[in-house]
Design an enzyme around this catalytic site. Structure first.
Site, PDB file in Angstrom:
ATOM      1  N   GLY A 165      24.548 -47.495 -13.083  1.00 18.90           N
ATOM      2  CA  GLY A 165      25.509 -46.432 -13.385  1.00 18.90           C
ATOM      3  C   GLY A 165      24.820 -45.210 -13.951  1.00 18.90           C
ATOM      4  O   GLY A 165      24.257 -45.266 -15.043  1.00 18.90           O
ATOM      5  N   CYS A 189      33.132 -53.755  -5.223  1.00 20.39           N
ATOM      6  CA  CYS A 189      33.651 -52.729  -4.302  1.00 20.39           C
ATOM      7  C   CYS A 189      35.117 -52.409  -4.622  1.00 20.39           C
ATOM      8  O   CYS A 189      35.931 -53.311  -4.824  1.00 20.39           O
ATOM      9  CB  CYS A 189      33.518 -53.199  -2.852  1.00 20.39           C
ATOM     10  SG  CYS A 189      34.113 -51.968  -1.688  1.00 20.39           S
ATOM     11  N   GLY A 204      21.890 -45.618  -8.117  1.00 20.43           N
ATOM     12  CA  GLY A 204      22.789 -45.695  -6.956  1.00 20.43           C
ATOM     13  C   GLY A 204      22.742 -44.370  -6.218  1.00 20.43           C
ATOM     14  O   GLY A 204      21.853 -44.120  -5.399  1.00 20.43           O
ATOM     15  N   GLN A 212      23.525 -57.767   1.174  1.00 22.94           N
ATOM     16  CA  GLN A 212      24.718 -57.923   0.329  1.00 22.94           C
ATOM     17  C   GLN A 212      25.920 -58.370   1.152  1.00 22.94           C
ATOM     18  O   GLN A 212      26.226 -57.782   2.191  1.00 22.94           O
ATOM     19  CB  GLN A 212      25.074 -56.624  -0.391  1.00 22.94           C
ATOM     20  CG  GLN A 212      26.134 -56.904  -1.458  1.00 22.94           C
ATOM     21  CD  GLN A 212      26.738 -55.664  -2.083  1.00 22.94           C
ATOM     22  OE1 GLN A 212      27.231 -54.786  -1.383  1.00 22.94           O
ATOM     23  NE2 GLN A 212      26.729 -55.600  -3.400  1.00 22.94           N
TER      24      GLN A 212
HETATM   25  C1  LIG Z   1      28.655 -43.904  -0.999  1.00 21.91           C
HETATM   26  C2  LIG Z   1      28.603 -45.151  -1.831  1.00 21.91           C
HETATM   27  C3  LIG Z   1      28.525 -46.391  -1.206  1.00 21.91           C
HETATM   28  C4  LIG Z   1      28.464 -47.572  -1.970  1.00 21.91           C
HETATM   29  N1  LIG Z   1      28.346 -48.768  -1.338  1.00 21.91           N
HETATM   30  C5  LIG Z   1      28.203 -49.898  -2.067  1.00 21.91           C
HETATM   31  C6  LIG Z   1      27.967 -51.167  -1.438  1.00 21.91           C
HETATM   32  O1  LIG Z   1      27.882 -51.280  -0.209  1.00 21.91           O
HETATM   33  N2  LIG Z   1      27.856 -52.247  -2.249  1.00 21.91           N
HETATM   34  C7  LIG Z   1      27.935 -52.157  -3.622  1.00 21.91           C
HETATM   35  O2  LIG Z   1      27.813 -53.173  -4.316  1.00 21.91           O
HETATM   36  N3  LIG Z   1      28.126 -50.984  -4.227  1.00 21.91           N
HETATM   37  C8  LIG Z   1      28.241 -49.864  -3.496  1.00 21.91           C
HETATM   38  N4  LIG Z   1      28.397 -48.657  -4.123  1.00 21.91           N
HETATM   39  C9  LIG Z   1      28.305 -48.584  -5.590  1.00 21.91           C
HETATM   40  C10 LIG Z   1      26.864 -48.280  -6.011  1.00 21.91           C
HETATM   41  O3  LIG Z   1      26.006 -49.317  -5.575  1.00 21.91           O
HETATM   42  C11 LIG Z   1      26.729 -48.121  -7.530  1.00 21.91           C
HETATM   43  O4  LIG Z   1      27.175 -49.293  -8.148  1.00 21.91           O
HETATM   44  C12 LIG Z   1      27.540 -46.935  -8.036  1.00 21.91           C
HETATM   45  O5  LIG Z   1      27.339 -45.798  -7.226  1.00 21.91           O
HETATM   46  C13 LIG Z   1      27.165 -46.611  -9.497  1.00 21.91           C
HETATM   47  O6  LIG Z   1      25.817 -46.235  -9.602  1.00 21.91           O
HETATM   48  P1  LIG Z   1      25.391 -44.678  -9.723  1.00 21.91           P
HETATM   49  O7  LIG Z   1      26.212 -44.094 -10.854  1.00 21.91           O
HETATM   50  O8  LIG Z   1      23.926 -44.727 -10.032  1.00 21.91           O
HETATM   51  O9  LIG Z   1      25.722 -44.035  -8.422  1.00 21.91           O
HETATM   52  C14 LIG Z   1      28.503 -47.488  -3.392  1.00 21.91           C
HETATM   53  C15 LIG Z   1      28.587 -46.235  -4.015  1.00 21.91           C
HETATM   54  C16 LIG Z   1      28.621 -45.079  -3.254  1.00 21.91           C
HETATM   55  C17 LIG Z   1      28.700 -43.742  -3.955  1.00 21.91           C
END
Ligand SMILES: Cc1cc2nc3c(=O)[nH]c(=O)nc-3n(C[C@H](O)[C@H](O)[C@H](O)COP(=O)(O)O)c2cc1C
Length: 328
Positions: A204, A103, A227, A73
């Site tokens: 999400g 981000c 995520g 990415q």
């Molecule tokens: C600790 C952390 C690091 C993340 N790093 C990235 C990243 O490097 N690139 C990205 O596109 N999203 C990143 N995200 C967002 C996640 O990929 C995801 O979109 C978000 O956590 C929502 O999904 P979830 O509800 O299943 O956690 C990050 C989220 C968290 C919590």
């Protein structure tokens, strides 16, 4: 990897794992690979740093071998740097490149990168087009429903990104205010999935196989993306895949969790050295044992750990009593 193969596997397997900065590093990607997900993506890396050959960034891009396809990415806003970085990634043997438009880290937003790109549709499309023209591997984009509640534009933007060459779009169904507590905008996600001809990956709040199934059902998406759900729980990969295929999934035993956690500790310390590795594992180990009683004590004790042996001693104190996991 050809776009047609990428699309085929994505639609067949219906699973894509999130990039998670600071977590889906090489040591954890090695663990994830053991569970045979169809795709594994690196954490975000800065495009300029890739082009400049920054040592730490090169380390972050170390490719993991396995049955999966590898994605990287990219974060950035300069189309030419993004294209050059994508070419380097392609030459490193990555199978696809993902562009970060989601981000919300303040430093990233202030530079006009990440979710800020959603406010500048022309630039967002130019980036995708330029990267698309520079490489032969599929180019995907990960975005939110909008920069903020006042500017929800995922429907129009994702259509334009598809026309610019995106092979798939991931939507984290929230705007950029960064509040995980906010509900997903299911309506917007469903609208995108029903209007695009390229696959839409819904992201999400996926923490189980059932969540992934519900996500596909509610959104009509091609794939679901867990995520935070993958943190300390690589078993979510077979759980989701079994849920889709109808196979029986067996949850890991305490010993299996301890074994994989120990392997993760080993990988991290081998990769970063014991001192930094232990610091890193302080905020990861307890994630493996989230259902454990007295988790708070484990969390606070782990913050005192200074060596691998210290962590192992703490793992030893997690016991199963009458089917309940307890930290003693
Ligand atoms: C600790 C952390 C690091 C993340 N790093 C990235 C990243 O490097 N690139 C990205 O596109 N999203 C990143 N995200 C967002 C996640 O990929 C995801 O979109 C978000 O956590 C929502 O999904 P979830 O509800 O299943 O956690 C990050 C989220 C968290 C919590």
């Amino acid at each position: 990897m050809k776009k047609s193969l990428f699309t085929k596997i994505l639609r067949e397997k219906k699973l894509m794992l999130s990039p998670l900065s600071g977590y889906t590093d090489y040591p954890y990607r090695q663990i994830l690979a053991k569970f045979e997900p169809p795709f594994i993506t690196t954490e975000m890396v800065n495009a300029r740093a890739v082009v400049e050959g920054n040592q730490r960034t090169v380390q972050m891009l170390k490719k993991v071998t396995g049955s999966h396809f590898n994605g990287a990415q990219l974060l950035g806003k300069d189309p030419n740097f993004m294209a050059k970085a994508a070419k380097i990634i392609e030459n490193m043997g990555f199978d696809y490149v993902d562009i970060n438009m989601g981000c919300t880290v303040r430093k990233v937003i202030s530079k006009g990168e990440g979710v800020s790109l959603m406010k500048d549709e022309m630039l967002a499309c130019k980036i995708v087009k330029t990267v698309f023209n520079a490489v032969d591997i599929p180019v995907t984009v990960k975005l939110r429903t909008g920069f903020c509640q006042q500017s929800i534009n995922v429907i129009s933007l994702s259509q334009k990104l598809a026309c610019s060459g995106a092979a798939a779009i991931t939507i984290h169904g929230r705007t950029g205010e960064k509040k995980f507590g906010n509900p997903l905008n299911i309506h917007q996600m469903r609208e995108v999935a029903s209007t695009l001809s390229i696959p839409v990956i819904a992201n999400g709040g996926v923490f189980s196989g059932i969540d992934a199934q519900n996500m596909l059902f509610q959104i009509g998406a091609a794939a679901a993306m867990p995520g935070r759900g993958i943190l300390g729980n690589p078993w979510i990969i077979p759980e989701i895949l079994c849920n889709f295929s109808g196979d029986i999934f067996t949850f890991p035993t305490l010993q299996e969790k301890k074994d994989i956690c120990a392997e993760h500790i080993h990988n991290v310390c081998e990769f970063y050295g014991e001192k930094f590795g232990v610091l890193k594992m302080r905020r990861i180990v307890f994630l493996y044992f989230s259902s454990c009683r007295y988790l708070k004590s484990l969390k606070s004790d782990i913050h005192m750990a200074e060596t691998i042996d210290n962590i192992h001693a703490l793992l030893h104190k997690i016991k199963e009593v009458d089917g309940v996991w307890i930290y003693e």
